[in-house]
Enzyme design. Structure first.
Site, PDB file in Angstrom:
ATOM      1  N   LYS A   1     -13.079 -18.314   0.572  1.00 29.10           N
ATOM      2  CA  LYS A   1     -12.798 -16.993   0.021  1.00 29.10           C
ATOM      3  C   LYS A   1     -12.227 -16.123   1.137  1.00 29.10           C
ATOM      4  O   LYS A   1     -12.926 -15.320   1.776  1.00 29.10           O
ATOM      5  CB  LYS A   1     -14.099 -16.409  -0.563  1.00 29.10           C
ATOM      6  CG  LYS A   1     -13.860 -15.473  -1.729  1.00 29.10           C
ATOM      7  CD  LYS A   1     -15.130 -15.228  -2.507  1.00 29.10           C
ATOM      8  CE  LYS A   1     -15.031 -14.027  -3.419  1.00 29.10           C
ATOM      9  NZ  LYS A   1     -14.055 -14.108  -4.499  1.00 29.10           N
ATOM     10  N   VAL A   2     -10.950 -16.327   1.404  1.00 28.07           N
ATOM     11  CA  VAL A   2     -10.258 -15.694   2.526  1.00 28.07           C
ATOM     12  C   VAL A   2      -9.408 -14.530   2.012  1.00 28.07           C
ATOM     13  O   VAL A   2      -8.678 -14.677   1.028  1.00 28.07           O
ATOM     14  CB  VAL A   2      -9.369 -16.740   3.239  1.00 28.07           C
ATOM     15  CG1 VAL A   2      -8.540 -16.103   4.329  1.00 28.07           C
ATOM     16  CG2 VAL A   2     -10.225 -17.867   3.797  1.00 28.07           C
TER      17      VAL A   2
END
Ligand code: PPE
Length: 307
Positions: free
Chosen positions: A159-160
């Site tokens: 989850k960048v």
């Protein structure tokens, strides 16, 4: 979906006033998307507010961070405590928790090694992510012309922050075309996920969801729903499927911390089933709501009380 400001935000170990929770314009994370985040829900239960699968979310935050060489200076248990502190400090009964950690200000250039790391946790009220009507009656989606980011370019399963440009482009296009949300295909042309949700398909009494190697975010709601389904005697098979299979589905639904279980009633202007949330979707949605509101003791370990 406007945010209703709360009192306090946790920043690098302390609770500070909402208005002071700002970042410097030269933050590396702002310029290059070099940060990681989470989205977590806190629910009202009969006794006290409780955070849904808090530890798993903070573990995923650390996993996402490791993927991009970002070292969060707070261990999982400290972040879990901090999330509860933010809920309590703001007197929230329920809400959405947004932890974020990113490279701050140092030099210029894309290499962030040795840059300071900033970590914040905010919390605020959040209604139905895809609208009350959407959760009840189902939403209308289309297949995005944008493909889901390839794992060979950026880590699609983490989850960048920067990866969400992909989601933002897809959801903007969907809205411009009059849909509620988009579903993205991956580079192989297989169904991947929504801009901020995992997808499930029901067909001939069988339930399918794309496997993790389709380049999707390993959703914690996805995992929860798969467990709930199994416990209800419904087997969920992880397998790839193509766009046209969506058109023949009896039921489709999205899952996500923000979206919870949201039925899909239309895809690419084709009605899904009879156009109303189907029995499997409703069963899982009802069970999910029971579990998150603490009404099903079997899954009590998924709820972390805030006090
Ligand atoms: N896929 C994507 C791309 C995604 O962003 C989410 C969460 C999921 C699947 C579902 O994962 P999980 O929440 O662990 O079940 N999307 C977040 C909303 C994004 C936004 O900021 O808006 C969320 O649900 O919190």
């Amino acid at each position: 979906m406007l945010i209703q400001p709360t009192e306090k935000i946790w920043k690098n170990g302390e609770l500070i006033p909402w208005k002071e929770a700002t970042v410097h314009v030269l933050s590396h994370g702002l310029h290059y998307g070099t940060g990681v985040f989470e989205g977590i829900r806190c629910y009202e239960t009969q006794t006290e507010p409780a955070i849904f699968r808090l530890k798993e979310h903070m573990i995923r935050l650390h996993a996402s961070a490791k993927t991009i060489n970002l070292s969060i200076p707070y261990p999982v248990d400290v972040l879990c405590r901090a999330a509860k502190d933010v809920i309590n400090a703001n007197g929230l009964k329920a809400g959405y928790i947004r932890p974020i950690s990113f490279f701050g200000v140092s030099g210029i250039g894309v290499n962030p090694f040795d840059y300071p790391v900033e970590t914040f946790i905010a919390a605020f009220s959040l209604g139905a992510y895809l609208g009350e009507k959407g959760v009840r009656d189902g939403i209308r989606i289309h297949t995005s012309s944008w493909r889901r980011i390839s794992s060979t370019a950026v880590p699609a399963t983490a989850k960048v922050c920067g990866s969400y440009l992909n989601s933002a482009l897809a959801v903007m296009e969907a809205k411009q075309n009059g849909f509620d949300e988009a579903v993205l295909l991956n580079d192989e042309g297989m169904v991947a996920e929504g801009s901020g949700e995992n997808i499930f398909m029901v067909r001939d009494g069988r339930v399918f969801t794309p496997p993790l190697n389709a380049g999707i975010l390993p959703g914690i709601t996805r995992d929860s729903v798969m467990i709930l389904a199994t416990d209800l005697g419904i087997t969920v098979e992880e397998r790839n499927f193509v766009r046209s299979e969506l058109y023949l589905a009896d039921e489709l639904f999205f899952t996500g911390s923000a979206a919870e279980v949201t039925p899909i009633k239309e895809v690419d202007r084709r009605q899904v089933g009879d156009g109303r949330p189907g029995p499997v979707t409703k069963k899982l949605q009802t069970r999910f709501q029971e579990v998150v509101s603490g009404k099903n003791g079997k899954y009590a370990s998924w709820l972390d009380p805030v006090r």
